[in-house]
Enzyme design. Structure first.
Site, PDB file in Angstrom:
ATOM      1  N   GLY A 161       4.809   0.381  -2.245  1.00  0.00           N
ATOM      2  CA  GLY A 161       5.027  -0.204  -3.639  1.00  0.00           C
ATOM      3  C   GLY A 161       6.361  -0.373  -3.633  1.00  0.00           C
ATOM      4  O   GLY A 161       6.871  -1.216  -4.624  1.00  0.00           O
ATOM      5  N   HIS A 202       0.915  -1.502   0.029  1.00  0.00           N
ATOM      6  CA  HIS A 202       0.096   0.044  -0.003  1.00  0.00           C
ATOM      7  C   HIS A 202       0.832   1.128  -0.054  1.00  0.00           C
ATOM      8  O   HIS A 202       1.849   1.250   0.773  1.00  0.00           O
ATOM      9  CB  HIS A 202      -0.806   0.096   1.270  1.00  0.00           C
ATOM     10  CG  HIS A 202      -1.715   1.123   1.109  1.00  0.00           C
ATOM     11  ND1 HIS A 202      -1.608   2.141   2.443  1.00  0.00           N
ATOM     12  CD2 HIS A 202      -2.849   1.678   0.490  1.00  0.00           C
ATOM     13  CE1 HIS A 202      -2.517   3.189   2.390  1.00  0.00           C
ATOM     14  NE2 HIS A 202      -3.465   2.961   1.170  1.00  0.00           N
ATOM     15  N   SER A 203       0.610   2.209  -0.943  1.00  0.00           N
ATOM     16  CA  SER A 203       1.155   3.463  -1.039  1.00  0.00           C
ATOM     17  C   SER A 203       2.626   3.295  -1.191  1.00  0.00           C
ATOM     18  O   SER A 203       3.162   2.997  -2.120  1.00  0.00           O
ATOM     19  CB  SER A 203       0.855   4.059   0.236  1.00  0.00           C
ATOM     20  OG  SER A 203       1.015   5.636   0.392  1.00  0.00           O
ATOM     21  N   TYR A 204       3.329   4.031  -0.045  1.00  0.00           N
ATOM     22  CA  TYR A 204       4.943   3.801  -0.046  1.00  0.00           C
ATOM     23  C   TYR A 204       5.474   2.518  -0.244  1.00  0.00           C
ATOM     24  O   TYR A 204       6.476   2.184  -1.061  1.00  0.00           O
ATOM     25  CB  TYR A 204       5.525   4.330   1.307  1.00  0.00           C
ATOM     26  CG  TYR A 204       6.828   3.709   1.904  1.00  0.00           C
ATOM     27  CD1 TYR A 204       7.910   4.266   1.109  1.00  0.00           C
ATOM     28  CD2 TYR A 204       6.995   2.985   2.743  1.00  0.00           C
ATOM     29  CE1 TYR A 204       9.183   3.806   1.728  1.00  0.00           C
ATOM     30  CE2 TYR A 204       7.781   2.303   3.178  1.00  0.00           C
ATOM     31  CZ  TYR A 204       9.156   2.871   2.894  1.00  0.00           C
ATOM     32  OH  TYR A 204      10.493   2.200   2.976  1.00  0.00           O
TER      33      TYR A 204
END
Length: 241
Positions: A80, A76-78
């Site tokens: 990735g 999720h988010s960072y």
């Protein structure tokens, strides 16, 4: 059955998946949702030395020590960036990469490269009393809210699990130098409500690195969909079987 390894984003902890884990487990899957170094039950380990490489090591060590295979690796988010580098190290253990409203890097890119507005957070930290700590993003008016959460009770719950992020996490580059990582199927899930200005995601190429057409799904909610739409998110993840 699959093994789902759910990796939280910046400032969060593994607790953010609390509403999703039982839904996947009820379908018979193994689900692991750790907190990365410096967050959750590991918050006391935060230091200026903690970086992206630390978090990649967290994930890779867990996969190897638990002998996880056929892993659906969700970032999720960072995170990735975290799942990309982790898959680069153990591609044979990864069945699919899922980029959940996430940064999708190229080899050698940092968070600041993928999402340039991140550099603003780094610069603000540099001017603060503790120049290596980046505090969580502030709550904004609806529909952006607190990481896309506008319900007061959910926002209050989220605040209990947020903590500072090390600048090094946002500056270290991703390593994608193993050709085998390009063979792993990818799925992209985008949260399309309340995206703050400056946080626009990159377009997903029509053809993925393994040569297959892009698989892109959308959820009509804010960034922290695991909190606002856990049932809908779990349903999408279960479609990956």
């Amino acid at each position: 059955m699959s093994t789902y390894l759910l990796v939280h984003g910046a400032w969060h902890s593994g607790q953010c998946w609390e509403r999703v884990v039982p839904l996947l487990a009820a379908a018979g899957h193994r689900v692991v949702a750790p907190s990365l170094t410096g967050h959750g039950d590991k918050a006391h380990l935060l230091s200026r030395e903690v970086g992206l490489d630390t978090h990649v090591e967290d994930v890779v060590r867990l996969i190897i020590e638990e002998d996880l295979t056929e892993v659906v690796l969700v970032g999720h988010s960072y995170a990735g960036l975290v799942i990309s580098s982790a898959a680069n190290q153990v591609p044979d253990r990864i069945a699919r990469l899922v980029y959940l409203d996430a940064m999708v890097p190229e080899d050698g890119e940092s968070a600041a490269d993928v999402l340039p507005v991140t550099q603003v957070l780094i610069d603000l930290a540099a001017k603060s009393a503790v120049d290596w700590r980046v505090p969580p993003l502030p709550e904004m008016p609806p529909p952006s809210g607190l990481f896309g959460i506008t319900d007061p009770a959910d926002a209050a719950w989220l605040r209990t699990m947020l903590s500072d992020q090390s600048v090094r996490c946002l500056q270290q580059p991703v390593r994608l130098d193993n050709p085998a990582v390009n063979t792993i199927p990818r799925t992209h899930i985008h949260c399309v409500v309340g995206e703050p200005e400056g946080f626009a995601r990159r377009p997903v190429p029509a053809i993925q690195p393994n040569g297959t057409p892009a698989q892109v799904w959308e959820l009509a909610t804010g960034h922290d969909c695991m909190i606002t739409m856990p049932v809908e998110l779990a349903d999408l993840l279960l479609k990956l079987d």
